[in-house]
Scaffold this motif. Structure first.
Motif, PDB file in Angstrom:
ATOM      1  N   ASN A  21       3.000   5.889  39.343  1.00 47.27           N
ATOM      2  CA  ASN A  21       3.924   6.444  38.401  1.00 47.27           C
ATOM      3  C   ASN A  21       4.363   7.955  38.552  1.00 47.27           C
ATOM      4  N   PHE A  22       4.699   8.334  39.835  1.00 42.88           N
ATOM      5  CA  PHE A  22       4.747   9.766  39.951  1.00 42.88           C
ATOM      6  C   PHE A  22       6.116   9.947  40.804  1.00 42.88           C
ATOM      7  N   PRO A  23       7.222   9.793  39.896  1.00 36.69           N
ATOM      8  CA  PRO A  23       8.460  10.225  40.250  1.00 36.69           C
ATOM      9  C   PRO A  23       8.641  11.733  40.794  1.00 36.69           C
ATOM     10  N   LYS A  24       9.561  11.938  41.768  1.00 40.39           N
ATOM     11  CA  LYS A  24       9.700  13.132  42.391  1.00 40.39           C
ATOM     12  C   LYS A  24      11.197  13.604  42.183  1.00 40.39           C
ATOM     13  N   VAL A  25      11.664  13.300  41.319  1.00 40.70           N
ATOM     14  CA  VAL A  25      13.202  13.619  40.572  1.00 40.70           C
ATOM     15  C   VAL A  25      12.762  14.144  39.263  1.00 40.70           C
ATOM     16  N   PHE A  26      13.549  15.380  39.262  1.00 44.00           N
ATOM     17  CA  PHE A  26      13.503  16.272  37.751  1.00 44.00           C
ATOM     18  C   PHE A  26      14.887  16.558  37.139  1.00 44.00           C
ATOM     19  N   ARG A  27      15.129  16.486  36.015  1.00 42.65           N
ATOM     20  CA  ARG A  27      16.449  16.779  35.417  1.00 42.65           C
ATOM     21  C   ARG A  27      16.356  18.237  35.231  1.00 42.65           C
ATOM     22  N   ILE A  28      17.286  18.967  35.497  1.00 40.34           N
ATOM     23  CA  ILE A  28      17.367  20.291  35.378  1.00 40.34           C
ATOM     24  C   ILE A  28      18.356  20.702  34.085  1.00 40.34           C
ATOM     25  N   ASN A  29      19.626  19.850  34.172  1.00 39.29           N
ATOM     26  CA  ASN A  29      20.333  19.458  32.971  1.00 39.29           C
ATOM     27  C   ASN A  29      21.015  18.485  33.128  1.00 39.29           C
ATOM     28  N   SER A  30      22.132  18.304  32.253  1.00 36.93           N
ATOM     29  CA  SER A  30      23.028  16.902  32.327  1.00 36.93           C
ATOM     30  C   SER A  30      23.701  16.928  33.876  1.00 36.93           C
ATOM     31  N   ARG A  31      23.949  17.864  34.477  1.00 37.32           N
ATOM     32  CA  ARG A  31      24.775  17.928  35.678  1.00 37.32           C
ATOM     33  C   ARG A  31      24.177  18.239  36.705  1.00 37.32           C
ATOM     34  N   CYS A  32      22.735  18.487  36.511  1.00 35.12           N
ATOM     35  CA  CYS A  32      21.851  19.002  37.872  1.00 35.12           C
ATOM     36  C   CYS A  32      20.451  18.452  37.878  1.00 35.12           C
ATOM     37  N   PHE A  33      20.186  17.684  39.145  1.00 35.37           N
ATOM     38  CA  PHE A  33      18.825  17.103  39.056  1.00 35.37           C
ATOM     39  C   PHE A  33      18.281  17.676  40.675  1.00 35.37           C
ATOM     40  N   LEU A  34      16.888  17.445  40.509  1.00 33.96           N
ATOM     41  CA  LEU A  34      16.203  18.240  41.630  1.00 33.96           C
ATOM     42  C   LEU A  34      15.170  17.011  41.958  1.00 33.96           C
ATOM     43  N   GLY A  35      15.137  16.908  43.238  1.00 35.99           N
ATOM     44  CA  GLY A  35      14.120  16.112  43.925  1.00 35.99           C
ATOM     45  C   GLY A  35      13.186  16.650  44.616  1.00 35.99           C
ATOM     46  N   LEU A  36      11.924  16.587  44.524  1.00 33.26           N
ATOM     47  CA  LEU A  36      10.882  17.501  45.546  1.00 33.26           C
ATOM     48  C   LEU A  36       9.832  16.436  46.116  1.00 33.26           C
ATOM     49  N   THR A  37       9.883  16.503  47.422  1.00 36.88           N
ATOM     50  CA  THR A  37       8.667  15.748  48.104  1.00 36.88           C
ATOM     51  C   THR A  37       7.903  16.578  48.837  1.00 36.88           C
ATOM     52  N   GLY A  38       6.542  16.116  49.522  1.00 37.08           N
ATOM     53  CA  GLY A  38       5.819  17.183  50.004  1.00 37.08           C
ATOM     54  C   GLY A  38       4.466  17.081  49.291  1.00 37.08           C
ATOM     55  N   MET A  39       3.651  18.103  49.296  1.00 38.42           N
ATOM     56  CA  MET A  39       2.292  18.025  48.837  1.00 38.42           C
ATOM     57  C   MET A  39       2.509  18.228  47.188  1.00 38.42           C
ATOM     58  N   ALA A  40       1.911  17.186  46.302  1.00 43.00           N
ATOM     59  CA  ALA A  40       2.080  17.009  45.235  1.00 43.00           C
ATOM     60  C   ALA A  40       1.557  18.200  44.476  1.00 43.00           C
ATOM     61  N   SER A  41       0.724  19.006  44.569  1.00 44.78           N
ATOM     62  CA  SER A  41       0.301  20.190  43.700  1.00 44.78           C
ATOM     63  C   SER A  41       1.602  21.207  43.716  1.00 44.78           C
ATOM     64  N   ASP A  42       2.119  21.250  45.135  1.00 46.96           N
ATOM     65  CA  ASP A  42       3.048  22.319  45.247  1.00 46.96           C
ATOM     66  C   ASP A  42       4.425  21.705  44.573  1.00 46.96           C
ATOM     67  N   VAL A  43       4.635  20.639  44.728  1.00 46.83           N
ATOM     68  CA  VAL A  43       5.763  19.920  43.934  1.00 46.83           C
ATOM     69  C   VAL A  43       5.844  20.523  42.641  1.00 46.83           C
ATOM     70  N   GLN A  44       4.725  20.238  41.642  1.00 48.61           N
ATOM     71  CA  GLN A  44       4.472  20.676  40.456  1.00 48.61           C
ATOM     72  C   GLN A  44       4.762  22.229  40.237  1.00 48.61           C
ATOM     73  N   THR A  45       3.916  22.879  41.121  1.00 50.38           N
ATOM     74  CA  THR A  45       4.102  24.276  41.003  1.00 50.38           C
ATOM     75  C   THR A  45       5.622  24.752  41.101  1.00 50.38           C
ATOM     76  N   VAL A  46       6.241  24.327  42.161  1.00 44.14           N
ATOM     77  CA  VAL A  46       7.791  24.807  42.257  1.00 44.14           C
ATOM     78  C   VAL A  46       8.522  24.336  41.291  1.00 44.14           C
ATOM     79  N   TYR A  47       8.256  22.972  40.882  1.00 43.78           N
ATOM     80  CA  TYR A  47       9.095  22.488  39.578  1.00 43.78           C
ATOM     81  C   TYR A  47       8.985  23.598  38.325  1.00 43.78           C
ATOM     82  N   GLU A  48       7.816  23.948  37.923  1.00 49.62           N
ATOM     83  CA  GLU A  48       7.538  24.734  36.910  1.00 49.62           C
ATOM     84  C   GLU A  48       8.162  26.270  37.171  1.00 49.62           C
TER      85      GLU A  48
END
Length: 207
Positions: free
Chosen positions: A38-65
């Motif tokens: 249960n580790f989705p790699k898609v993040f909602r930025i707003n209602s018309r913009c989404f972000l997908g992040l793959t790669g090293m999981a710790s960097d995925v979370q860091t970059v998203y924050e």
């Protein structure tokens, strides 16, 4: 093994007629060991913009924050939501800042670009130092790119409606992750239209 393949994962963005889809698998693992499904790699930025992040999981979370911090600053300063094209530039510049010690992640940005009543699908992706690419059909990142690319070239066609786009992106992703040992275990798909965002979970092979 490349550090980009350490945790596995896959994400895909695809354009339809006045709509866009972004999907990812749900696996989080350390090489061949599956830790979570249960580790989705898609993040909602707003209602018309989404972000997908793959790669090293710790960097995925860091970059998203880091990106959400800058998106919130943008919203406070501009008093409006960030558009997908502006967000893609923000992602590219954020990654390029760290080019000498990069984040091991490859983003995919998708959404609807333009003014109300004239919204057009937009997708973009960058490499780990922020070199951008834009296209008008599909983009993918992750560990099963060769399988995904062939499937998308075969199944994608212009002017697909939201339901056909959902079916196409779902079949492409599920078939591709079945050919990759370090991604899969189900998927999540977001379909963005001018009126709504539809999110569906897919059940894949559990082995």
């Amino acid at each position: 093994m490349s550090i980009m393949e350490y945790n596995g994962g896959a994400a895909i963005a695809m354009i339809g007629k006045d709509c866009v889809a972004l999907a990812s698998d749900l696996r989080f693992g350390i090489q061949a060991a599956t830790i979570s499904t249960n580790f989705p790699k898609v993040f909602r930025i707003n209602s018309r913009c989404f972000l997908g992040l793959t790669g090293m999981a710790s960097d995925v979370q860091t970059v998203y924050e880091k990106l959400m911090f800058r998106v919130n600053l943008y919203k406070l300063r501009e008093e409006r939501d960030i558009s997908p094209r502006v967000f893609a530039n923000l992602v590219a510049s954020t990654l390029y800042e760290k080019r000498f010690g990069p984040y091991f992640t490859e983003p995919v940005i998708c959404g609807l670009e333009g003014e109300e009543g004239n919204l057009k699908p937009y997708i973009s992706a960058t490499d780990l130092i922020g070199a951008p690419v834009e296209t008008d059909d599909f983009l993918m990142t992750g560990t099963c790119n060769p399988a995904l690319y062939g499937l998308c070239e075969t199944m994608w066609r212009p002017e697909m409606g939201p339901e056909e786009l959902f079916e196409t992106v779902s079949q492409c992703l599920l078939a591709a992750v079945d050919r990759d040992a370090i991604s899969g275990w189900g998927a999540i798909v977001h379909i963005i239209t001018p009126d709504s965002v539809t999110t569906r979970k897919l059940r894949g092979r559990q082995d």
